[in-house]
Design a protein around this motif. Structure first.
Motif, short mmCIF file in Angstrom:
data_model
loop_
_atom_site.label_atom_id
_atom_site.label_comp_id
_atom_site.label_asym_id
_atom_site.label_seq_id
_atom_site.Cartn_x
_atom_site.Cartn_y
_atom_site.Cartn_z
N LYS A 151 -2.87 -3.67 2.85
CA LYS A 151 -1.97 -3.00 3.80
C LYS A 151 -1.72 -1.56 3.35
O LYS A 151 -1.69 -0.65 4.17
CB LYS A 151 -0.65 -3.76 3.92
CG LYS A 151 -0.79 -5.06 4.68
CD LYS A 151 0.54 -5.79 4.76
CE LYS A 151 0.39 -7.15 5.40
NZ LYS A 151 1.59 -7.95 5.36
N LYS A 158 -2.54 1.85 5.39
CA LYS A 158 -1.53 2.87 5.65
C LYS A 158 -1.99 4.22 5.12
O LYS A 158 -1.87 5.24 5.79
CB LYS A 158 -0.21 2.45 4.97
CG LYS A 158 1.00 3.19 5.49
CD LYS A 158 2.28 2.50 4.98
CE LYS A 158 3.52 3.18 5.47
NZ LYS A 158 3.70 3.15 6.91
N THR A 196 -1.57 2.80 11.92
CA THR A 196 -0.21 2.78 12.44
C THR A 196 0.48 1.47 12.08
O THR A 196 1.67 1.44 11.81
CB THR A 196 -0.25 2.92 13.99
OG1 THR A 196 -1.09 4.01 14.32
CG2 THR A 196 1.15 3.12 14.56
N TRP A 253 -0.27 -3.11 10.95
CA TRP A 253 -1.12 -4.15 10.41
C TRP A 253 -0.69 -5.46 11.01
O TRP A 253 0.48 -5.84 10.89
CB TRP A 253 -0.92 -4.18 8.89
CG TRP A 253 -1.95 -4.95 8.14
CD1 TRP A 253 -1.97 -6.31 7.94
CD2 TRP A 253 -3.10 -4.44 7.47
NE1 TRP A 253 -3.07 -6.66 7.21
CE2 TRP A 253 -3.78 -5.53 6.90
CE3 TRP A 253 -3.64 -3.16 7.31
CZ2 TRP A 253 -4.95 -5.39 6.17
CZ3 TRP A 253 -4.80 -3.02 6.58
CH2 TRP A 253 -5.45 -4.12 6.01
#
Length: 120
Positions: A90, A94, A99, A101
């Motif tokens: 994640k 990012k 934008t 997950w």
């Protein structure tokens, strides 16, 4: 009508995503991997990119990095929809510019809620 680029190497997953989005009134463009998605994104602009992470030729995070270098996609919402749920993945998403997950299997109504939030 908003257009969404749905990217997944699984045809059945693409069909499920497309069915959910089309049912809510979105136009859906499908791509089987990151490279095909990048080619299609260069040809036409979409309002949202929804991509898998693990795919042949180009994975989701690499696709996000490539899209973010294009002026037309500098601010376009990009959601990663994947079975990967580790904090490390994640964070990579990012850092690449994703934008949001979402984890598979997805709940159609939750997917639509998120899509509505990011497409204004």
């Amino acid at each position: 009508m908003h257009s969404i680029l749905a990217v997944d190497d699984s045809a059945s997953m693409r069909q499920m995503v497309a069915f959910t989005l089309k049912g809510a009134g979105y136009n859906v463009i499908e791509a089987a991997d990151g490279q095909e998605a990048l080619d299609k994104a260069r040809q036409e602009s979409v309002d949202l990119v929804l991509t898998d992470q693990n795919m042949p030729r180009m994975d989701g995070i690499t696709l996000v990095q490539n899209l973010r270098t294009l002026a037309t996609y500098a601010a376009t919402p990009i959601l990663i929809l994947t079975t990967e749920s580790s904090a490390e993945m994640k964070a990579k998403g990012k850092a690449a510019g994703a934008t949001g997950w979402l984890v598979k299997p997805f709940d159609p109504s939750k997917l639509l809620d998120v899509v509505r939030k990011v497409i204004r």
